[in-house]
Design an enzyme around this catalytic site. Structure first.
Site, PDB file in Angstrom:
ATOM      1  N   ARG B 270      13.263  -9.498  18.843  1.00  0.00           N
ATOM      2  CA  ARG B 270      14.414  -9.602  17.951  1.00  0.00           C
ATOM      3  C   ARG B 270      15.318 -10.700  18.489  1.00  0.00           C
ATOM      4  O   ARG B 270      16.041 -10.503  19.449  1.00  0.00           O
ATOM      5  CB  ARG B 270      15.158  -8.258  17.943  1.00  0.00           C
ATOM      6  CG  ARG B 270      16.179  -8.088  16.827  1.00  0.00           C
ATOM      7  CD  ARG B 270      17.067  -6.890  17.104  1.00  0.00           C
ATOM      8  NE  ARG B 270      18.065  -7.235  18.099  1.00  0.00           N
ATOM      9  CZ  ARG B 270      18.643  -6.366  18.947  1.00  0.00           C
ATOM     10  NH1 ARG B 270      18.292  -5.090  18.924  1.00  0.00           N
ATOM     11  NH2 ARG B 270      19.544  -6.773  19.823  1.00  0.00           N
ATOM     12  N   HIS B 274      21.057  -6.783  16.763  1.00  0.00           N
ATOM     13  CA  HIS B 274      20.484  -5.657  15.999  1.00  0.00           C
ATOM     14  C   HIS B 274      20.945  -5.740  14.545  1.00  0.00           C
ATOM     15  O   HIS B 274      20.148  -5.691  13.620  1.00  0.00           O
ATOM     16  CB  HIS B 274      20.912  -4.333  16.623  1.00  0.00           C
ATOM     17  CG  HIS B 274      20.721  -3.152  15.726  1.00  0.00           C
ATOM     18  ND1 HIS B 274      19.464  -2.683  15.382  1.00  0.00           N
ATOM     19  CD2 HIS B 274      21.612  -2.366  15.074  1.00  0.00           C
ATOM     20  CE1 HIS B 274      19.606  -1.646  14.567  1.00  0.00           C
ATOM     21  NE2 HIS B 274      20.881  -1.438  14.355  1.00  0.00           N
ATOM     22  N   TYR B 283      24.151  -6.674  26.726  1.00  0.00           N
ATOM     23  CA  TYR B 283      23.053  -5.919  27.330  1.00  0.00           C
ATOM     24  C   TYR B 283      21.783  -6.732  27.620  1.00  0.00           C
ATOM     25  O   TYR B 283      20.826  -6.201  28.144  1.00  0.00           O
ATOM     26  CB  TYR B 283      22.706  -4.684  26.487  1.00  0.00           C
ATOM     27  CG  TYR B 283      22.418  -4.976  25.020  1.00  0.00           C
ATOM     28  CD1 TYR B 283      21.181  -5.453  24.614  1.00  0.00           C
ATOM     29  CD2 TYR B 283      23.389  -4.761  24.042  1.00  0.00           C
ATOM     30  CE1 TYR B 283      20.916  -5.712  23.282  1.00  0.00           C
ATOM     31  CE2 TYR B 283      23.140  -5.023  22.709  1.00  0.00           C
ATOM     32  CZ  TYR B 283      21.904  -5.493  22.331  1.00  0.00           C
ATOM     33  OH  TYR B 283      21.640  -5.747  21.010  1.00  0.00           O
TER      34      TYR B 283
END
Lengths: 326, 373
Positions: B270, B274, B283
């Site tokens: 990805r 998100h 993160y």
């Protein structure tokens, strides 16, 4: 006329629905060879085959989730949840998918799925086998929620639920499975609509509103009250969502006193919805507040205590007395 | 413990947990655009086929970029970007026949493209004008499902319907690495297995479930989960559109011919957040993204076409121009989407008449009418 128990009436109703429409399927745990733990599907797999009466893996979310998929393919699945307390693993599929998908699709999708749930206590069972979870589902838009109280309604309502193009949660009063009645299975002209409430005993002084297992209890209470000179009307709601408000409000206006009776805990139970609606619509006709009789606001107790937990004739009569105390 | 390297392959697996050899990755086109052979998964593509795949990859990336921009401009409430996953989606989506049925998550914009869904219809739920704006039956492409993993059971049920119809068709269901931890996904594996349902489980392992890396979901490579359920699992280079097409095509054919389910793990990344509401800098490290950029699903096809002289600059320019046109058109039509009317709230909740809907609709209409006077 045929004499049928409530469980056999459901069985005959499903058999009829399966004969009428090859898209009707039965699915659930142990519904095949065993005929279900209450034998409600007894003999159906033998006559309709394993493709139409499907013994599923032991997973309730899977039962409802795959039923949705089968409905998307044009089938009409009738799911059996083995006991009331086992519906919660399926709650996500019921609440987030089954109830909402038709609206999500702007009407392109229909989900004619019936979820049958044996409900209520009074059979001396262990934990999770005696619950009344109907209010979780009446609170969920997109579902129809009904409950039969007697063999004749069981026979007609299950067929009507299967024919509905909306999802239906169908509560069966398990302690009444063995009650018997004469049913005319040869005609349909006597069938009331699925969502019609019924005055099952007319009266003039006070109205008892009940559904499922409590209808019989209320009828017994009405007989007992008659000896005290009180004329008690009993209304079998049959359908909780939608509610037949016309019958309920008409009765409330005539008697001026209403007691709601259900096995589920009183706190935030369906009785709260009834009390609020009746108060709003019939305020000037009421002689007393709408009273509620139900389970306590506790988890369902061990079976040796259930006779104290469940509303019975005396608890109903006690509430009737209170209604006359205002 | 197992560790997924940013470079792709699985590096170490603790033997005490029963996993053995490092995972195999089916690849037919390297990140450099070199065609490689695989004994089980070959594919015969004409230059026209490859150009067509390239065009789809570019166009869906453009649709996605435009939607990201529309969100930034406040025209969409949120958007879930497919950036980096174009090959997994176009490869698998192009493997489907008309009769096959696809069940997406909310990120399958590329599959939607392959199924002929007008991209503007994807925007409705992100703009807040509806919860799903297309007819699944028209495209054999189900509505987006937001609750993670729920659609896997719907897909298996649908596949059981195909069996009962005795039809020659298969179902494909999309989900991510995070979804593999959901009970519904595991139940769907069990159902598919015991009923031998005609279904392909297509897991896009994009390495991240919002902020949680793969090792929070699994201690073994995801495709190996399948063996415990009793059907084959295969890992494919999810950034290789040739391999995704070949592997999915074979799994669908197996499903259609009574050989039951397959789990495909498309190993991808990805590249974006998100959703537009997410901040991946909290993160994950930038170097990880840089490493995956070298494996971009579109660049390798472009290299292949160049190297093999299957397309010239005029072709690439024409695709880019088409993409620009598509993006502009999407923006214009997004802005033109009408807001729903207040009373639409009550529509389609039930198919058959419902007293409570009628009552509340009438009350709300009367209330609104009060302001009009």
């Amino acid at each position: 006329m045929t004499v049928l128990s409530l469980s056999k009436a459901l069985n005959e109703g499903m058999r009829k629905a399966m004969e009428d429409d090859p898209k009707v399927l039965i699915m659930g745990e142990d519904v095949g060879k065993l005929g279900g733990v209450f034998r409600v599907t007894d003999g159906l797999q033998k006559d309709f085959g394993e493709d139409r009466v499907i013994d599923t893996p032991l997973a309730e979310s899977g039962i409802v989730g795959t039923a949705i998929g089968l409905a998307l393919r044009g089938y009409r699945p009738v799911c059996e949840i083995q006991f009331d307390g086992f519906i919660f693993p399926a709650a996500d599929q019921i609440i987030t998918q089954l109830a909402k998908m038709p609206m999500r699709s702007l009407g392109a999708i229909k989900l004619p799925v019936v979820v049958r749930v044996p409900c209520g206590g009074g059979i001396g069972a262990v934990e999770h086998h005696s619950e009344s979870p109907e209010a979780y589902f009446t609170h969920t838009a997109g579902l129809r929620v009904v409950s039969c109280s007697n063999p004749a309604d069981a026979y007609t309502m299950i067929q009507q639920a299967i024919r509905s193009d909306d999802p239906v949660i169908f509560f069966e009063p398990k302690r009444r499975y063995w009650e018997k009645a004469d049913i005319d299975t040869s005609a349909t002209d006597w069938w009331p609509p699925l969502h019609a409430a019924k005055v099952v005993r007319p009266g003039t002084d006070v109205t008892l509103l009940a559904y499922g297992p409590m209808v019989k209890t209320c009828l017994e209470a009405a007989t007992a009250a008659e000896e005290d000179g009180r004329s008690v009307e009993v209304v079998d709601l049959r359908s909780l969502n939608p509610l037949d408000e016309a019958v309920v409000m008409d009765s409330a206006r005539r008697t001026g006193r209403v007691v709601v009776v259900h096995e589920a805990p009183v706190n935030s139970g369906f009785g709260a919805e009834l009390a609020a609606r009746i108060t709003e619509r019939c305020f000037y006709h009421l002689e007393s507040p709408v009273l509620r009789v139900g389970g306590f606001s506790t988890p369902y107790p061990p079976s040796r205590l259930e006779e104290h937990y469940l509303p019975d004739l005396d608890r109903v009569l006690d509430a009737v007395d209170r209604a006359f105390g205002y | 413990m197992c560790h997924e390297a940013a470079e792709g392959g699985l590096v170490t697996v603790d033997a005490s947990h029963g996993a053995d050899a490092p995972p195999e990755l089916v690849q037919l086109l390297t990140p450099e655009g070199e065609r490689v052979e695989h004994p089980d998964y070959d594919i015969d593509l004409t230059p026209e086929d490859v150009r067509s795949l390239y065009r789809d990859l570019v166009l869906v990336r453009r649709v996605d970029l435009e939607a990201v921009a529309l969100q930034r401009h406040g025209e969409l409430g949120i958007w879930a970007s497919l950036l980096g996953q174009e090959a997994a989606q176009i490869g698998s989506g192009r493997a489907l026949t008309d009769a096959d049925m696809a069940f997406p998550t909310y990120r399958e914009h590329g599959v939607a493209w392959c199924r002929g869904v007008d991209p503007v219809k994807l925007l409705g739920l992100f703009r807040g004008v509806n919860h799903g704006g297309w007819d699944p039956k028209e495209h054999n492409f189900h509505l987006y499902t937001i609750v993670i993993g729920s659609q896997t059971l719907h897909a298996v049920g649908y596949a059981m319907g195909i069996q009962r119809d005795d039809a020659s068709a298969a179902t494909i269901v999309y989900f991510g690495d995070g979804a593999t931890s959901q009970g519904d996904v595991n139940e769907s594996f069990i159902w598919a297995s015991v009923f031998n349902a005609p279904i392909v489980f297509f897991c896009q392992n994009n390495q991240w479930a919002i902020s949680e890396p793969l090792e929070k979901q699994t201690r073994i490579p995801l495709y190996r989960r399948a063996s415990g359920f009793g059907f084959p699992g295969i890992r494919v280079d999810g950034n290789d559109v040739f391999a995704c097409l070949a592997v999915t095509r074979k799994a669908l054919e197996a499903a259609r011919t009574g050989q039951g389910p397959t789990l495909i793990e498309a190993f991808t990344y990805r590249m974006g957040a998100h959703t537009s509401a997410d901040d991946p800098t909290r993160y994950r490290v930038a170097s990880e993204l840089e490493a995956w950029k070298l494996k971009d699903p579109i660049e390798r096809v472009k290299s292949y076409l160049f190297k093999n002289e299957q397309a010239d600059q005029a072709f690439f320019d024409a695709v880019d121009a088409e993409a620009d046109q598509l993006g502009a058109d999407l923006r214009r039509r997004c802005l033109a989407m009408p807001d729903p009317e207040p009373l639409d709230i009550f529509d389609h909740v039930y198919r058959e008449p419902h007293a409570l809907m009628d009552q509340e609709r009438a009350q709300f209409a009367a209330y609104l009418e009060g302001f009009a006077q």
